[in-house]
Design an enzyme around this catalytic site. Structure first.
Site, PDB file in Angstrom:
ATOM      1  N   HIS A   1       0.883  -1.035  -0.147  1.00 58.85           N
ATOM      2  CA  HIS A   1      -0.221  -0.333  -0.247  1.00 58.85           C
ATOM      3  C   HIS A   1       0.436   1.532  -0.081  1.00 58.85           C
ATOM      4  CE1 HIS A   1       0.888  -0.568   4.951  1.00 58.85           C
ATOM      5  NE2 HIS A   1       0.335   1.213   4.234  1.00 58.85           N
TER       6      HIS A   1
ATOM      7  N   GLU B   1       7.973   0.490   5.689  1.00 57.79           N
ATOM      8  CA  GLU B   1       7.183   0.116   6.171  1.00 57.79           C
ATOM      9  C   GLU B   1       7.243  -1.816   5.298  1.00 57.79           C
ATOM     10  OE1 GLU B   1       3.289  -1.445   8.071  1.00 57.79           O
ATOM     11  OE2 GLU B   1       2.649  -0.165   6.284  1.00 57.79           O
TER      12      GLU B   1
ATOM     13  N   HIS C   1       3.778   6.840   3.592  1.00 59.03           N
ATOM     14  CA  HIS C   1       5.094   5.812   3.765  1.00 59.03           C
ATOM     15  C   HIS C   1       4.681   4.997   2.356  1.00 59.03           C
ATOM     16  CE1 HIS C   1       2.366   4.300   6.754  1.00 59.03           C
ATOM     17  NE2 HIS C   1       2.616   3.066   5.998  1.00 59.03           N
TER      18      HIS C   1
END
Length: 134
Positions: free
Chosen positions: A7, A130, A79
């Protein structure tokens, strides 16, 4: 080691307005809000054919998203998240290569119920990364 893009996370000052924009303007499939107190955020996931968008909004005192929105009042990309098969092996390999893992260095459970880690943006061209174990 690195897998697919899971994502792209966008910090937003108004979660409901942002969700409505994706739903009504872009015709996207928008999920329900989820509070993630361990991470200091409320999230909404938007499902796309090839990945997801994660809308982030501050939750509670000391939310890292509150600080981001102070610097970027209109919001913005916070992010990107990549999938990894073994988060501990990925962490160890990245640390050996000189990347800095944020926090304690131990994975936390993320919004998908899977272990996650964050990598310092200065080590990745200014982008907070991440990693999520699949």
């Amino acid at each position: 080691m690195i897998g697919r893009l899971n994502h792209v996370a966008i910090a937003v000052p108004d979660l409901e307005a942002a969700a409505a924009q994706y739903r009504n303007t872009l015709g996207a499939e928008v999920g329900a809000p989820q509070d993630e107190p361990d991470h200091g955020v409320t999230v909404i996931f938007i499902t796309l054919p090839n990945t997801k968008i994660e809308l982030l909004h501050p939750l509670g005192e000391g939310s890292p998203i509150a600080g981001f929105l102070e610097k970027n009042p209109a919001g913005g990309i916070h992010h990107i998240c990549y999938e990894v098969e073994d988060i501990l092996a990925a962490r160890d390999r990245l640390k050996e290569a000189g990347a800095r893992v944020l926090g304690s260095g131990e994975p936390k459970i993320g919004a998908h119920g899977k272990p996650v880690l964050f990598l310092h943006p200065k080590d990745f061209n200014g982008c907070l990364v991440e990693l999520e174990q699949v």
